[in-house]
Design a protein around this motif. Structure first.
Motif, PDB file in Angstrom:
ATOM      1  N   ARG A  11       0.851  -1.200   0.000  1.00 31.72           N
ATOM      2  CA  ARG A  11       0.000   0.000   0.000  1.00 31.72           C
ATOM      3  C   ARG A  11       0.877   1.237   0.000  1.00 31.72           C
ATOM      4  O   ARG A  11       1.837   1.329   0.767  1.00 31.72           O
ATOM      5  N   ARG A  12       0.516   2.182  -0.847  1.00 29.59           N
ATOM      6  CA  ARG A  12       1.253   3.438  -0.932  1.00 29.59           C
ATOM      7  C   ARG A  12       0.276   4.604  -0.971  1.00 29.59           C
ATOM      8  O   ARG A  12      -0.843   4.465  -1.471  1.00 29.59           O
ATOM      9  N   SER A  13       0.724   5.728  -0.473  1.00 24.71           N
ATOM     10  CA  SER A  13      -0.096   6.937  -0.504  1.00 24.71           C
ATOM     11  C   SER A  13       0.690   8.058  -1.170  1.00 24.71           C
ATOM     12  O   SER A  13       1.924   8.060  -1.215  1.00 24.71           O
ATOM     13  N   ASP A  14      -0.054   9.025  -1.694  1.00 25.92           N
ATOM     14  CA  ASP A  14       0.557  10.121  -2.434  1.00 25.92           C
ATOM     15  C   ASP A  14      -0.454  11.262  -2.474  1.00 25.92           C
ATOM     16  O   ASP A  14      -1.569  11.148  -1.950  1.00 25.92           O
ATOM     17  N   ARG A  15      -0.086  12.333  -3.120  1.00 28.46           N
ATOM     18  CA  ARG A  15      -1.012  13.431  -3.370  1.00 28.46           C
ATOM     19  C   ARG A  15      -0.662  14.031  -4.710  1.00 28.46           C
ATOM     20  O   ARG A  15       0.518  14.243  -5.027  1.00 28.46           O
ATOM     21  N   LEU A  16      -1.675  14.277  -5.529  1.00 35.14           N
ATOM     22  CA  LEU A  16      -1.455  14.931  -6.816  1.00 35.14           C
ATOM     23  C   LEU A  16      -1.364  16.424  -6.557  1.00 35.14           C
ATOM     24  O   LEU A  16      -2.342  17.165  -6.660  1.00 35.14           O
ATOM     25  N   THR A  17      -0.169  16.863  -6.196  1.00 36.14           N
ATOM     26  CA  THR A  17       0.043  18.259  -5.854  1.00 36.14           C
ATOM     27  C   THR A  17       0.038  19.122  -7.107  1.00 36.14           C
ATOM     28  O   THR A  17       0.297  18.643  -8.225  1.00 36.14           O
ATOM     29  N   PRO A  18      -0.233  20.423  -6.963  1.00 35.61           N
ATOM     30  CA  PRO A  18      -0.116  21.316  -8.117  1.00 35.61           C
ATOM     31  C   PRO A  18       1.276  21.269  -8.751  1.00 35.61           C
ATOM     32  O   PRO A  18       1.403  21.385  -9.967  1.00 35.61           O
ATOM     33  N   ALA A  19       2.323  21.093  -7.932  1.00 33.01           N
ATOM     34  CA  ALA A  19       3.681  21.050  -8.471  1.00 33.01           C
ATOM     35  C   ALA A  19       3.883  19.807  -9.338  1.00 33.01           C
ATOM     36  O   ALA A  19       4.466  19.879 -10.432  1.00 33.01           O
ATOM     37  N   LEU A  20       3.403  18.645  -8.871  1.00 34.88           N
ATOM     38  CA  LEU A  20       3.517  17.429  -9.673  1.00 34.88           C
ATOM     39  C   LEU A  20       2.705  17.560 -10.964  1.00 34.88           C
ATOM     40  O   LEU A  20       3.168  17.177 -12.043  1.00 34.88           O
ATOM     41  N   ALA A  21       1.503  18.112 -10.841  1.00 34.04           N
ATOM     42  CA  ALA A  21       0.671  18.314 -12.033  1.00 34.04           C
ATOM     43  C   ALA A  21       1.376  19.212 -13.041  1.00 34.04           C
ATOM     44  O   ALA A  21       1.373  18.935 -14.252  1.00 34.04           O
ATOM     45  N   ALA A  22       1.998  20.268 -12.564  1.00 33.25           N
ATOM     46  CA  ALA A  22       2.692  21.196 -13.466  1.00 33.25           C
ATOM     47  C   ALA A  22       3.855  20.509 -14.163  1.00 33.25           C
ATOM     48  O   ALA A  22       4.084  20.717 -15.367  1.00 33.25           O
ATOM     49  N   ARG A  23       4.604  19.687 -13.437  1.00 36.63           N
ATOM     50  CA  ARG A  23       5.737  18.980 -14.045  1.00 36.63           C
ATOM     51  C   ARG A  23       5.253  17.961 -15.078  1.00 36.63           C
ATOM     52  O   ARG A  23       5.867  17.802 -16.140  1.00 36.63           O
ATOM     53  N   TRP A  24       4.153  17.266 -14.767  1.00 32.81           N
ATOM     54  CA  TRP A  24       3.618  16.282 -15.703  1.00 32.81           C
ATOM     55  C   TRP A  24       3.143  16.959 -16.985  1.00 32.81           C
ATOM     56  O   TRP A  24       3.451  16.517 -18.091  1.00 32.81           O
ATOM     57  N   LEU A  25       2.396  18.047 -16.852  1.00 36.71           N
ATOM     58  CA  LEU A  25       1.901  18.767 -18.019  1.00 36.71           C
ATOM     59  C   LEU A  25       3.054  19.345 -18.840  1.00 36.71           C
ATOM     60  O   LEU A  25       3.031  19.297 -20.080  1.00 36.71           O
ATOM     61  N   ALA A  26       4.071  19.861 -18.166  1.00 34.02           N
ATOM     62  CA  ALA A  26       5.224  20.418 -18.880  1.00 34.02           C
ATOM     63  C   ALA A  26       5.980  19.331 -19.633  1.00 34.02           C
ATOM     64  O   ALA A  26       6.468  19.556 -20.755  1.00 34.02           O
ATOM     65  N   THR A  27       6.075  18.146 -19.056  1.00 31.04           N
ATOM     66  CA  THR A  27       6.775  17.037 -19.703  1.00 31.04           C
ATOM     67  C   THR A  27       6.152  16.715 -21.056  1.00 31.04           C
ATOM     68  O   THR A  27       6.855  16.425 -22.035  1.00 31.04           O
ATOM     69  N   PHE A  28       4.820  16.798 -21.129  1.00 27.56           N
ATOM     70  CA  PHE A  28       4.108  16.457 -22.361  1.00 27.56           C
ATOM     71  C   PHE A  28       3.716  17.684 -23.191  1.00 27.56           C
ATOM     72  O   PHE A  28       2.936  17.561 -24.140  1.00 27.56           O
TER      73      PHE A  28
ATOM     74  N   PHE B   7       0.268   6.723 -13.721  1.00 26.99           N
ATOM     75  CA  PHE B   7       1.578   6.077 -13.822  1.00 26.99           C
ATOM     76  C   PHE B   7       2.614   6.794 -12.951  1.00 26.99           C
ATOM     77  O   PHE B   7       3.657   6.212 -12.626  1.00 26.99           O
ATOM     78  N   CYS B   8       2.352   8.052 -12.605  1.00 28.86           N
ATOM     79  CA  CYS B   8       3.329   8.868 -11.882  1.00 28.86           C
ATOM     80  C   CYS B   8       2.962   9.061 -10.416  1.00 28.86           C
ATOM     81  O   CYS B   8       3.561   9.910  -9.736  1.00 28.86           O
ATOM     82  N   LEU B   9       2.004   8.295  -9.932  1.00 26.09           N
ATOM     83  CA  LEU B   9       1.567   8.403  -8.538  1.00 26.09           C
ATOM     84  C   LEU B   9       1.937   7.138  -7.771  1.00 26.09           C
ATOM     85  O   LEU B   9       1.973   6.045  -8.338  1.00 26.09           O
ATOM     86  N   CYS B  10       2.207   7.303  -6.474  1.00 21.40           N
ATOM     87  CA  CYS B  10       2.560   6.170  -5.599  1.00 21.40           C
ATOM     88  C   CYS B  10       3.735   5.388  -6.183  1.00 21.40           C
ATOM     89  O   CYS B  10       3.706   4.151  -6.269  1.00 21.40           O
ATOM     90  N   THR B  11       4.767   6.109  -6.577  1.00 24.16           N
ATOM     91  CA  THR B  11       5.918   5.494  -7.232  1.00 24.16           C
ATOM     92  C   THR B  11       6.805   4.782  -6.211  1.00 24.16           C
ATOM     93  O   THR B  11       6.756   5.074  -5.016  1.00 24.16           O
ATOM     94  N   PRO B  12       7.642   3.829  -6.643  1.00 25.10           N
ATOM     95  CA  PRO B  12       8.532   3.119  -5.712  1.00 25.10           C
ATOM     96  C   PRO B  12       9.550   4.073  -5.103  1.00 25.10           C
ATOM     97  O   PRO B  12       9.997   5.021  -5.758  1.00 25.10           O
TER      98      PRO B  12
ATOM     99  N   ALA C 259      -5.897  15.925  -5.190  1.00 25.20           N
ATOM    100  CA  ALA C 259      -6.496  14.713  -4.633  1.00 25.20           C
ATOM    101  C   ALA C 259      -5.481  13.921  -3.811  1.00 25.20           C
ATOM    102  O   ALA C 259      -4.302  13.835  -4.143  1.00 25.20           O
ATOM    103  N   SER C 260      -5.970  13.328  -2.717  1.00 27.96           N
ATOM    104  CA  SER C 260      -5.174  12.378  -1.937  1.00 27.96           C
ATOM    105  C   SER C 260      -5.299  11.014  -2.599  1.00 27.96           C
ATOM    106  O   SER C 260      -6.405  10.573  -2.929  1.00 27.96           O
ATOM    107  N   ILE C 261      -4.165  10.358  -2.780  1.00 25.46           N
ATOM    108  CA  ILE C 261      -4.106   9.120  -3.543  1.00 25.46           C
ATOM    109  C   ILE C 261      -3.727   7.962  -2.633  1.00 25.46           C
ATOM    110  O   ILE C 261      -2.797   8.070  -1.824  1.00 25.46           O
ATOM    111  N   GLU C 262      -4.438   6.864  -2.777  1.00 27.77           N
ATOM    112  CA  GLU C 262      -4.091   5.617  -2.103  1.00 27.77           C
ATOM    113  C   GLU C 262      -4.061   4.514  -3.149  1.00 27.77           C
ATOM    114  O   GLU C 262      -5.007   4.378  -3.933  1.00 27.77           O
TER     115      GLU C 262
END
Length: 281
Positions: free
Chosen positions: A17-34, A50-55, A103-106
């Motif tokens: 089980r892993r937890s994460d959060r789709l922060t505005p910073a992560l969203a910005a980096r993902w959008l910029a990547t593409f 694919f980019c949430l709850c990473t190892p 969003a909080s991710i589980e």
């Protein structure tokens, strides 16, 4: 190596089980990547999971290939398959709800099956992992991921894939087509987003000399994300790796739709198929 799946029976149904959060910073980096428009709110395009709850294995716990090492301990989520080469072979994804910025991710991951096989390419072990990703408590993505472990290539084995042939890809039978050349910066950014330190994506001497690829290898989920962006929102999407895509070489992404059923694919410049995929609205 073990000859039957019973040798790894203790790993069947093992959960992580892993937890994460789709922060505005992560969203910005993902959008910029593409190269997608910046957004500070709302749901992101499909593929962000694919980019949430990473190892997050410590660097000292990585194997020679950059993947987390596997052992016999209860802390090892993946079975200690003694085959050194690992690939993401396929995924079957069901999109059930959007994932919004903030969003909080589980995510719950479970080893669903471990299947040894023998073929022309030698010994292989297929490991199926079932993932359930929840966003703010709502089940958003259900995915079954297939990994394959393989024997190492001989040090003098021909580089893969073979050199480009004389044929050229034709997009005439496809309704949507996007051509691009995924370069080193795109691979680096996607590796960073997914915390993926597999050296075939950034270490050219390793990719060529050890794993015997012709160049740096484009990530399977990176191409899957690009196909999802080309197709638009889907309820189900499955993809299978057919052949490696090499950084810096033309990549053709295509989609064809018939009555809500979609056929998708990624092809090299000479028509060699790289990814086979299908989906539904």
């Amino acid at each position: 190596m073990p000859e039957t799946r019973d040798d790894w029976s203790a790993w069947i149904s093992r959960e992580e089980r892993r937890s994460d959060r789709l922060t505005p910073a992560l969203a910005a980096r993902w959008l910029a990547t593409f190269d997608l428009p910046t957004s500070t709110e709302g749901a992101l395009p499909q593929g962000i999971h694919f980019c949430l709850c990473t190892p997050d294995a410590p660097t000292a716990a990585l194997g020679a290939d950059g993947h987390p090492a596997r052992d016999e301990t209860p802390d090892s989520f993946f079975p200690p398959v003694p085959l050194p080469r690992r690939m993401w072979a396929a995924s079957d994804v069901h999109f059930l709800a959007p994932i919004a910025i903030g969003a909080s991710i589980e995510r719950t991951s479970r080893i669903a099956s471990i299947t040894p096989k023998s073929g022309k390419s030698g010994e292989m072990v297929f490991v199926e992992v079932a993932h359930e990703t929840r966003a703010d408590g709502t089940l958003a993505v259900r995915e079954t991921q297939t990994l394959v472990y393989r024997e190492a290539a001989a040090t003098d084995a021909p580089l893969q894939p073979p050199p480009r042939g004389e044929h050229r890809f034709g997009a005439g039978e496809w309704q949507s087509h996007r051509a691009l050349e995924p370069g080193e910066p795109l691979l680096f950014r996607f590796s960073a987003l997914t915390f993926n330190s597999h050296r075939i994506h950034y270490d050219l001497p390793y990719a060529r000399g050890i794993e015997r690829y012709r160049g740096l290898v484009v990530h399977g989920p990176l191409m899957a994300s690009l196909l999802l962006q080309l197709a638009g929102p889907l309820s189900r999407f499955s993809f299978r790796a057919v052949s490696p895509a090499i950084a810096g070489e033309p990549l053709h992404l295509v989609v064809r739709e018939d009555g809500g059923a979609l056929t998708l694919g990624a092809f090299a410049e000479d028509g060699r198929q790289i990814v086979s995929a299908e989906g539904s609205r």
